[in-house]
Design an enzyme around this catalytic site. Structure first.
Site, PDB file in Angstrom:
ATOM      1  N   ALA A  32       0.865  -1.183   0.000  1.00  0.00           N
ATOM      2  CA  ALA A  32       0.000   0.000   0.000  1.00  0.00           C
ATOM      3  C   ALA A  32       0.902   1.234   0.000  1.00  0.00           C
ATOM      4  O   ALA A  32       2.072   1.165   0.409  1.00  0.00           O
ATOM      5  CB  ALA A  32      -0.881  -0.021   1.237  1.00  0.00           C
ATOM      6  N   GLY A  68       0.741  -5.136   1.060  1.00  0.00           N
ATOM      7  CA  GLY A  68      -0.501  -5.236   0.284  1.00  0.00           C
ATOM      8  C   GLY A  68      -0.275  -5.880  -1.076  1.00  0.00           C
ATOM      9  O   GLY A  68      -1.190  -6.489  -1.628  1.00  0.00           O
ATOM     10  N   GLU A  98      -0.347  -9.488  -0.403  1.00  0.00           N
ATOM     11  CA  GLU A  98      -1.757  -9.827  -0.101  1.00  0.00           C
ATOM     12  C   GLU A  98      -2.596  -9.850  -1.380  1.00  0.00           C
ATOM     13  O   GLU A  98      -3.466 -10.705  -1.548  1.00  0.00           O
ATOM     14  CB  GLU A  98      -2.322  -8.824   0.915  1.00  0.00           C
ATOM     15  CG  GLU A  98      -1.698  -9.015   2.297  1.00  0.00           C
ATOM     16  CD  GLU A  98      -1.970  -7.869   3.261  1.00  0.00           C
ATOM     17  OE1 GLU A  98      -1.827  -6.698   2.867  1.00  0.00           O
ATOM     18  OE2 GLU A  98      -2.326  -8.141   4.421  1.00  0.00           O
ATOM     19  N   GLU A 113       5.300  -5.003   6.902  1.00  0.00           N
ATOM     20  CA  GLU A 113       4.599  -3.934   7.621  1.00  0.00           C
ATOM     21  C   GLU A 113       5.181  -3.694   9.019  1.00  0.00           C
ATOM     22  O   GLU A 113       5.198  -2.577   9.521  1.00  0.00           O
ATOM     23  CB  GLU A 113       3.105  -4.270   7.759  1.00  0.00           C
ATOM     24  CG  GLU A 113       2.315  -4.241   6.460  1.00  0.00           C
ATOM     25  CD  GLU A 113       2.289  -5.572   5.725  1.00  0.00           C
ATOM     26  OE1 GLU A 113       3.163  -6.429   5.972  1.00  0.00           O
ATOM     27  OE2 GLU A 113       1.372  -5.754   4.898  1.00  0.00           O
TER      28      GLU A 113
HETATM   29  N1  DAK Z   1       4.569   3.225  -0.732  1.00  0.00           N
HETATM   30  C1  DAK Z   1       4.931   4.388  -1.309  1.00  0.00           C
HETATM   31  N2  DAK Z   1       6.030   4.530  -2.049  1.00  0.00           N
HETATM   32  C2  DAK Z   1       6.811   3.434  -2.224  1.00  0.00           C
HETATM   33  C3  DAK Z   1       6.492   2.179  -1.661  1.00  0.00           C
HETATM   34  C4  DAK Z   1       5.296   2.091  -0.889  1.00  0.00           C
HETATM   35  N3  DAK Z   1       4.884   0.955  -0.345  1.00  0.00           N
HETATM   36  N4  DAK Z   1       7.463   1.295  -2.005  1.00  0.00           N
HETATM   37  C5  DAK Z   1       8.344   1.982  -2.772  1.00  0.00           C
HETATM   38  N5  DAK Z   1       7.954   3.260  -2.908  1.00  0.00           N
HETATM   39  C6  DAK Z   1       8.625   4.328  -3.648  1.00  0.00           C
HETATM   40  C7  DAK Z   1       9.854   4.833  -2.894  1.00  0.00           C
HETATM   41  O1  DAK Z   1       9.487   5.773  -1.912  1.00  0.00           O
HETATM   42  C8  DAK Z   1      10.655   5.445  -4.010  1.00  0.00           C
HETATM   43  O2  DAK Z   1      10.087   6.713  -4.325  1.00  0.00           O
HETATM   44  P1  DAK Z   1      11.031   8.025  -4.520  1.00  0.00           P
HETATM   45  O3  DAK Z   1      11.816   8.159  -3.284  1.00  0.00           O
HETATM   46  O4  DAK Z   1      11.884   7.686  -5.713  1.00  0.00           O
HETATM   47  O5  DAK Z   1      10.057   9.140  -4.767  1.00  0.00           O
HETATM   48  C9  DAK Z   1      10.369   4.519  -5.184  1.00  0.00           C
HETATM   49  O6  DAK Z   1       9.156   3.835  -4.869  1.00  0.00           O
HETATM   50  C10 DAK Z   1      11.463   3.471  -5.393  1.00  0.00           C
HETATM   51  O7  DAK Z   1      11.675   2.816  -4.148  1.00  0.00           O
HETATM   52  P2  DAK Z   1      13.108   2.654  -3.461  1.00  0.00           P
HETATM   53  O8  DAK Z   1      14.010   3.788  -3.854  1.00  0.00           O
HETATM   54  O9  DAK Z   1      12.902   2.426  -2.027  1.00  0.00           O
HETATM   55  O10 DAK Z   1      13.633   1.337  -4.186  1.00  0.00           O
HETATM   56  P3  DAK Z   1      14.643   0.241  -3.623  1.00  0.00           P
HETATM   57  O11 DAK Z   1      14.897  -0.679  -4.770  1.00  0.00           O
HETATM   58  O12 DAK Z   1      15.810   0.880  -2.921  1.00  0.00           O
HETATM   59  O13 DAK Z   1      13.822  -0.539  -2.491  1.00  0.00           O
HETATM   60  C11 DAK Z   1      11.865  -1.701  -1.584  1.00  0.00           C
HETATM   61  C12 DAK Z   1      12.702  -1.299  -2.854  1.00  0.00           C
HETATM   62  C13 DAK Z   1      10.595  -2.385  -2.110  1.00  0.00           C
HETATM   63  C14 DAK Z   1      12.662  -2.676  -0.740  1.00  0.00           C
HETATM   64  C15 DAK Z   1      11.541  -0.422  -0.780  1.00  0.00           C
HETATM   65  O14 DAK Z   1      10.988   0.557  -1.650  1.00  0.00           O
HETATM   66  C16 DAK Z   1      10.555  -0.676   0.324  1.00  0.00           C
HETATM   67  O15 DAK Z   1      10.909  -1.168   1.382  1.00  0.00           O
HETATM   68  N6  DAK Z   1       9.283  -0.297   0.109  1.00  0.00           N
HETATM   69  C17 DAK Z   1       8.234  -0.391   1.101  1.00  0.00           C
HETATM   70  C18 DAK Z   1       7.771  -1.834   1.281  1.00  0.00           C
HETATM   71  C19 DAK Z   1       6.714  -1.928   2.375  1.00  0.00           C
HETATM   72  O16 DAK Z   1       6.983  -1.617   3.530  1.00  0.00           O
HETATM   73  N7  DAK Z   1       5.521  -2.361   2.017  1.00  0.00           N
HETATM   74  C20 DAK Z   1       4.392  -2.505   2.943  1.00  0.00           C
HETATM   75  C21 DAK Z   1       3.600  -1.229   2.997  1.00  0.00           C
HETATM   76  S1  DAK Z   1       2.216  -1.324   4.160  1.00  0.00           S
HETATM   77  C22 DAK Z   1      -5.436  -2.575   3.991  1.00  0.00           C
HETATM   78  C23 DAK Z   1      -4.999  -2.879   2.734  1.00  0.00           C
HETATM   79  C24 DAK Z   1      -3.651  -2.964   2.499  1.00  0.00           C
HETATM   80  C25 DAK Z   1      -2.714  -2.715   3.477  1.00  0.00           C
HETATM   81  C26 DAK Z   1      -3.168  -2.399   4.728  1.00  0.00           C
HETATM   82  C27 DAK Z   1      -4.517  -2.315   5.012  1.00  0.00           C
HETATM   83  N8  DAK Z   1      -6.834  -2.491   4.271  1.00  0.00           N
HETATM   84  C28 DAK Z   1      -7.783  -3.153   3.378  1.00  0.00           C
HETATM   85  C29 DAK Z   1      -7.276  -1.837   5.432  1.00  0.00           C
HETATM   86  C30 DAK Z   1      -1.299  -2.790   3.157  1.00  0.00           C
HETATM   87  C31 DAK Z   1      -0.315  -2.192   3.860  1.00  0.00           C
HETATM   88  C32 DAK Z   1       1.036  -2.177   3.289  1.00  0.00           C
HETATM   89  O17 DAK Z   1       1.311  -2.708   2.254  1.00  0.00           O
END
Ligand code: DAK
Length: 257
Positions: free
Chosen positions: A65, A108, A111, A131
């Protein structure tokens, strides 16, 4: 559609949806999820479509997400946004839905892949529920679907450490159907989709519904549900065609009737 691309005629009776926010690694913002929900509903209602493929790009299926969109929200904001209805609608897609995953399928994104009926992964795929690293926990089925798919011990490990696993490892746990080199995963998924698209779409839908029911009920009730869907296939022209074709030693021509 700004954040997804839809091709309703990717192949005969096969539609393709591509998540298309490449710079953000296909982070699932609210607009993207709304577009995805609407596209799936439309394809589900389209009689010419029998199988739907959902994919991202080579680098990312979806990195979760959109954290930037969620960061400053309160619990009440999240409640009011009511993302669950969107996710629920996606979950209710009746036609077989196959995820083609390359690169990141996180949070997400993982998921969403698990909401699909099958997953074909590239060798570069990385699955995870990270997360916990940003102070939250899975919210769209991760703790439930992952546990059912890979068992408690591994699910706990992934949910509590946020570690990623490779496509190969995910296949070992039964999360993924097949892992292939990155240049092959779209070919592989289209072969699988084509094969399923040749079946009676009515039988496919009823069978999908019955398999999914096994997650929601105990055996006795599940078997009753299965039996009723089995009987129901006999009300279709496709059942007559399938069995006649077998007897006449020819290939069946299913019409979805
Ligand atoms: N959200 C927003 N931006 C993201 C992102 C994300 N999840 N993942 C990557 N990006 C963006 C980065 O901020 C970066 O943007 P700029 O800085 O260039 O503007 C760009 O994508 C490239 O990412 P990185 O520079 O970080 O790239 P790397 O190759 O160095 O790293 C990475 C890739 C995937 C390891 C890293 O980006 C990362 O850790 N990303 C976050 C992964 C994460 O934590 N995902 C879980 C998010 S929480 C629900 C439904 C769904 C959910 C909850 C509730 N309901 C129905 C209620 C879901 C929650 C989640 O998914």
């Amino acid at each position: 559609m700004e954040f997804i691309k839809v091709n309703s005629q990717f192949d005969k009776h096969v539609a393709l949806i591509e998540l298309n926010r490449p710079k953000e690694l296909n982070a699932l913002n609210l607009q993207l999820m709304g577009e995805l929900r609407d596209a799936l509903k439309e394809l589900d209602d389209d009689n010419s479509v029998r199988v739907i493929i959902l994919t991202g790009n080579e680098k990312a299926f979806a990195a979760g997400a959109d954290i930037k969109q969620m960061a400053d929200k309160s619990a009440i904001d999240m409640l009011k946004i009511d993302q669950f209805s969107t996710w629920d609608q996606i979950r209710k897609t009746k036609k077989p839905l196959i995820a083609a995953v390359s690169g990141f399928a996180l949070g997400g994104g993982c998921e969403l892949a698990m909401t699909c009926d099958m997953i074909i992964a590239s060798e570069t795929a990385k699955f995870g529920q990270p997360e916990i690293k940003i102070g939250v926990m899975p919210g769209a089925g991760g703790t439930q679907r992952l546990t059912k798919a890979i068992g408690k011990a591994k699910a706990m490990e992934l949910v509590l450490t946020g570690r990623f696993i490779s496509g190969q490892e995910a296949m070992g746990y039964g999360l993924v159907n097949k892992v292939v080199p990155v240049e092959m995963y779209m070919y592989e998924v289209s072969q699988l989709a084509k094969e399923i698209a040749q079946m009676s779409p009515i039988a496919a839908q009823l069978a999908k519904e019955a398999v999914n029911r096994s997650f929601e009920t105990h055996l006795d009730e599940g078997l009753t549900f299965e039996r009723k869907n089995f009987y129901l296939t006999f009300s279709s022209e496709d059942q007559k065609e399938g069995m006649a074709a077998f007897v006449e030693k020819r290939k069946p021509e299913y019409r979805g009737k």
